[in-house]
Design a protein around this motif. Structure first.
Motif, mmCIF file in Angstrom:
data_model
loop_
_atom_site.group_PDB
_atom_site.id
_atom_site.type_symbol
_atom_site.label_atom_id
_atom_site.label_comp_id
_atom_site.label_asym_id
_atom_site.label_seq_id
_atom_site.Cartn_x
_atom_site.Cartn_y
_atom_site.Cartn_z
ATOM 1 N N ALA A 109 -28.362 -48.132 11.248
ATOM 2 C CA ALA A 109 -28.119 -46.952 12.089
ATOM 3 C C ALA A 109 -27.975 -47.367 13.548
ATOM 4 N N SER A 113 -23.813 -47.334 13.256
ATOM 5 C CA SER A 113 -23.454 -45.928 13.054
ATOM 6 C C SER A 113 -22.582 -45.321 14.140
ATOM 7 N N GLU A 117 -17.994 -45.109 10.683
ATOM 8 C CA GLU A 117 -18.233 -43.826 10.023
ATOM 9 C C GLU A 117 -18.698 -43.992 8.578
ATOM 10 N N ALA A 120 -22.355 -44.536 8.969
ATOM 11 C CA ALA A 120 -22.984 -43.311 9.471
ATOM 12 C C ALA A 120 -23.098 -42.268 8.362
ATOM 13 N N THR A 121 -22.068 -42.127 7.550
ATOM 14 C CA THR A 121 -22.102 -41.156 6.456
ATOM 15 C C THR A 121 -23.187 -41.507 5.447
ATOM 16 N N ARG A 124 -26.596 -40.770 7.080
ATOM 17 C CA ARG A 124 -26.820 -39.315 7.119
ATOM 18 C C ARG A 124 -27.214 -38.789 5.739
ATOM 19 N N ASN A 125 -26.520 -39.247 4.727
ATOM 20 C CA ASN A 125 -26.821 -38.809 3.365
ATOM 21 C C ASN A 125 -28.225 -39.238 2.939
ATOM 22 N N TYR A 126 -28.598 -40.456 3.304
ATOM 23 C CA TYR A 126 -29.942 -40.936 2.969
ATOM 24 C C TYR A 126 -31.001 -40.097 3.688
ATOM 25 N N PHE A 127 -30.841 -39.926 4.995
ATOM 26 C CA PHE A 127 -31.804 -39.118 5.750
ATOM 27 C C PHE A 127 -31.876 -37.703 5.187
ATOM 28 N N SER A 128 -30.739 -37.147 4.838
ATOM 29 C CA SER A 128 -30.699 -35.797 4.293
ATOM 30 C C SER A 128 -31.472 -35.708 2.980
ATOM 31 N N GLU A 131 -35.164 -35.990 3.826
ATOM 32 C CA GLU A 131 -35.535 -34.761 4.531
ATOM 33 C C GLU A 131 -35.670 -33.584 3.563
ATOM 34 N N GLN A 165 -38.680 -42.879 11.585
ATOM 35 C CA GLN A 165 -37.749 -43.816 12.225
ATOM 36 C C GLN A 165 -38.389 -44.450 13.463
#
Length: 193
Positions: A109, A113, A117, A120-121, A124-128, A131, A165
């Motif tokens: 990241a 990131s 892209e 970054a995608t 984002r998917n992992y964090f999502s 989360e 993080q």
């Protein structure tokens, strides 16, 4: 006649992931990858494509393992206790990282990131995903009266992603329980009021 591959793809990918994780994307050369994976350049390109494709495959492998680890958030029991145990174990894993490699996802990241892209995608998917697990656990705890409801579960879940993080980054330079424990304690205090 096509030659048979004389290496295990998953083993080679694991070795590449270790190299990228230790050195970063930019600092890892194709020769580094050939050397650590124990394969020739032709096999690397035939099997994984270019360096970027290999990096993305390594990142995918790492995120699959990490998402499995976060499944501990989905177990039955007292939600506050599960979150407490999860965050404490998370802190201890970062303290025990003697090489101070940190997290491959966090390192990526930071390094990639803003200008990659594809990375970054994936991040984002992992964090999502994590989360979402946090949000569901917190909401369950709020419904059961185990976690205070002064903040909504989505806000708290996003906050815990940020705390995690932060712990990962800070642990690279100060991996001591004395330093990291207050971060965990203050974060956990957020679910008490």
């Amino acid at each position: 006649m096509a030659r048979n591959k004389c290496f295990n793809r998953e083993d080679a990918l694991q070795k590449a992931m270790t190299a990228f994780w230790s050195q970063g994307y930019e600092a890892t050369s194709i020769q580094d990858l050939v050397d650590c994976m124990g394969i020739n350049r032709g096999s690397l390109y035939d099997t994984f494509g270019d360096k970027h494709s290999l990096f993305l495959a390594a990142l995918d492998q790492y995120t699959e393992t990490s998402v499995t680890r976060s499944s501990a958030l989905q177990r039955d029991g007292n939600a506050k206790q599960i979150l407490t145990e999860f965050l404490q174990a998370f802190m201890l894993r970062n303290i025990e990282d003697k090489d101070r490699r940190g997290c491959f996802i966090t390192n990526t990241a930071i390094e990639r990131s803003s200008h990659d892209e594809d990375c970054a995608t994936r991040i984002r998917n992992y964090f999502s995903s994590v989360e979402k697990d946090l949000e569901q656990l917190i909401a369950r705890g709020q419904a059961a009266g185990e976690i205070k409801t002064s903040r909504d579960s989505a806000t708290l879940a996003a906050f815990f992603i940020g705390v995690m993080q932060g712990i990962r980054v800070v642990a690279k330079v100060n991996p001591t329980e004395e330093y990291l424990r207050p971060l965990v304690d203050v974060a956990l205090a957020s679910i008490d009021g």
